[in-house]
Design a protein around this motif. Sequence first.
Motif, PDB file in Angstrom:
ATOM      1  N   ASP A 157     103.986 -59.858 -70.583  1.00 61.78           N
ATOM      2  CA  ASP A 157     104.786 -59.723 -69.366  1.00 61.78           C
ATOM      3  C   ASP A 157     106.123 -60.442 -69.495  1.00 61.78           C
ATOM      4  N   ALA A 160     108.567 -58.102 -70.993  1.00 68.39           N
ATOM      5  CA  ALA A 160     108.987 -57.082 -70.030  1.00 68.39           C
ATOM      6  C   ALA A 160     110.000 -57.658 -69.042  1.00 68.39           C
ATOM      7  N   SER A 164     114.047 -56.584 -68.510  1.00 65.71           N
ATOM      8  CA  SER A 164     114.622 -56.293 -67.200  1.00 65.71           C
ATOM      9  C   SER A 164     115.838 -57.170 -66.936  1.00 65.71           C
ATOM     10  N   TYR A 245     104.544 -44.346 -76.458  1.00 62.54           N
ATOM     11  CA  TYR A 245     105.569 -45.073 -75.704  1.00 62.54           C
ATOM     12  C   TYR A 245     106.966 -44.795 -76.249  1.00 62.54           C
ATOM     13  N   ASN A 296     111.737 -54.671 -60.923  1.00 58.22           N
ATOM     14  CA  ASN A 296     110.688 -54.543 -61.917  1.00 58.22           C
ATOM     15  C   ASN A 296     110.371 -55.887 -62.563  1.00 58.22           C
ATOM     16  N   VAL A 301     106.419 -57.006 -62.533  1.00 63.69           N
ATOM     17  CA  VAL A 301     105.794 -57.456 -63.777  1.00 63.69           C
ATOM     18  C   VAL A 301     104.986 -58.725 -63.520  1.00 63.69           C
ATOM     19  N   LEU A 306     101.674 -52.996 -66.210  1.00 58.60           N
ATOM     20  CA  LEU A 306     102.886 -52.346 -66.688  1.00 58.60           C
ATOM     21  C   LEU A 306     102.743 -50.829 -66.703  1.00 58.60           C
ATOM     22  N   ASP A 307     101.580 -50.337 -67.104  1.00 56.08           N
ATOM     23  CA  ASP A 307     101.386 -48.885 -67.150  1.00 56.08           C
ATOM     24  C   ASP A 307     101.444 -48.261 -65.763  1.00 56.08           C
ATOM     25  N   LEU A 310     105.054 -48.155 -64.807  1.00 53.47           N
ATOM     26  CA  LEU A 310     105.701 -47.102 -65.584  1.00 53.47           C
ATOM     27  C   LEU A 310     105.359 -45.724 -65.044  1.00 53.47           C
ATOM     28  N   ASN A 357     110.098 -50.954 -69.520  1.00 50.05           N
ATOM     29  CA  ASN A 357     108.647 -51.011 -69.677  1.00 50.05           C
ATOM     30  C   ASN A 357     108.150 -50.214 -70.878  1.00 50.05           C
ATOM     31  N   THR A 358     108.803 -49.107 -71.216  1.00 53.79           N
ATOM     32  CA  THR A 358     108.421 -48.403 -72.440  1.00 53.79           C
ATOM     33  C   THR A 358     108.748 -49.251 -73.663  1.00 53.79           C
ATOM     34  N   GLN A 361     106.108 -52.173 -73.789  1.00 59.26           N
ATOM     35  CA  GLN A 361     104.772 -51.723 -74.154  1.00 59.26           C
ATOM     36  C   GLN A 361     104.693 -51.343 -75.634  1.00 59.26           C
TER      37      GLN A 361
END
Length: 439
Positions: A157, A160, A164, A245, A296, A301, A306-307, A310, A357-358, A361
Amino acid sequence: MSERGPATAPSHESSPESPSAPSATASLARARHTSLLVTFILGGLTALPPLSMDMYLPALPQVTDVLNSPAATIQLTLTACLAGMALGQLVIGPMSDKWGRRRPLLVGMVVYVLATAICALAPTAELLIAFRLLQGLAGAAGVVIARAVVRDLYDGDEMARFFSTLMLISGAAPIVAPLIGGQVLRFADWRGVFVVLTGVGAILTLMVWRGLGETLPPERRHTGGVGSALRTMRGLLGDRVFAGYTLTGGFAFAVLFSYISASPFVVQEIYGASPQTFSLLFGLNSVGLILVGQINGKLLVGRVRLDKVLAIGLAVVLVSAVSLLLMATGVFGEVGLTPIATALFVLMSAMGIVLPNTNAQALMRTPHAAGSASALLGTSSFLVGAIASPLVGIAGEDTAVPMALVQLVCAVLSVSCFLFLCRPWQQRDAQTAPAPAGD
């Protein structure tokens, strides 16, 4: 494959095989402790592509006139830069896994500055296209190594959130770039845009030299040659979830780039907006992307999987693309600029969820080859964007249907890759069950 836990600072002890490990570890610690400066530098590096592309957009008609070339030829200067950034990442990413992040980055930035300066002097369209290609190849160092550095420093996280945060800086580039380009054209011709880009590149190179230490210790580097790099990439692409991803983000980026390529014509030529109104709408869409990116990172997060976040972002992109195509084809009758601009704003804002996020991941699965993984992420995005770019104008400048259709097709492909390759429900189940032996 199970998800990894929160990142911890790597502990690398000195050994005869790695005499420089203490200095590398100290450099990594400095990178964490000077996170504000590092964030600004990494944000600047990831902002290079939109700066290189969008600052140049207002000058396209002038370049066409001055170099006495058709518009289709001059548009190749955009495609060449984008293709260069795609292919350059395939080379520079593995290089950074072998030699560390700092040296390939500095070499790439120096070449970027020189290529951009030559673009300002190009006497013909053909020479401009050639050096825009070189500019893209060298500029790829910034964006691919920036992602790899983030992977070196963060995980889970936390990574992520950092992606962001980077959008505060890199997301501002599409806002200010056309405005800077327009202001430069008030005092100079199109060559002045490349002079400004040369200055930006030089300043960023100096900042990297002075402020960004090495983040990949020698004992974590790859020692193989080209064959080893190719095997690493083949292994990454063989990971179904990583490939999923990567493709999800690549097709989402194509939606974004379709908008960047077509919106000057759609908004101004079809819906009658002035250049000032277009710049304002372009800036508002970028603000939406930044704000959603911060929502985000700061609010979602760590609180929502996350999925799941997304999936929401992809759903919004898909619905917005469908709405744009329906409006462009006249299903709702004659529509004005406001509905089109609203749909574009919602679509672009959702990118603030999808893109970071992609990336996070995908990179979570590749701590052993962050440079190569970053290269594949970036190359897929830029190549798909380069293919989508000319398609949006295939029916001329009098209809928005090609833009909307390309966006919808890419959105559908992005959602399909997420569902059928990433299979997020399986990863959710894996969190509460023992990890399987393999995919």
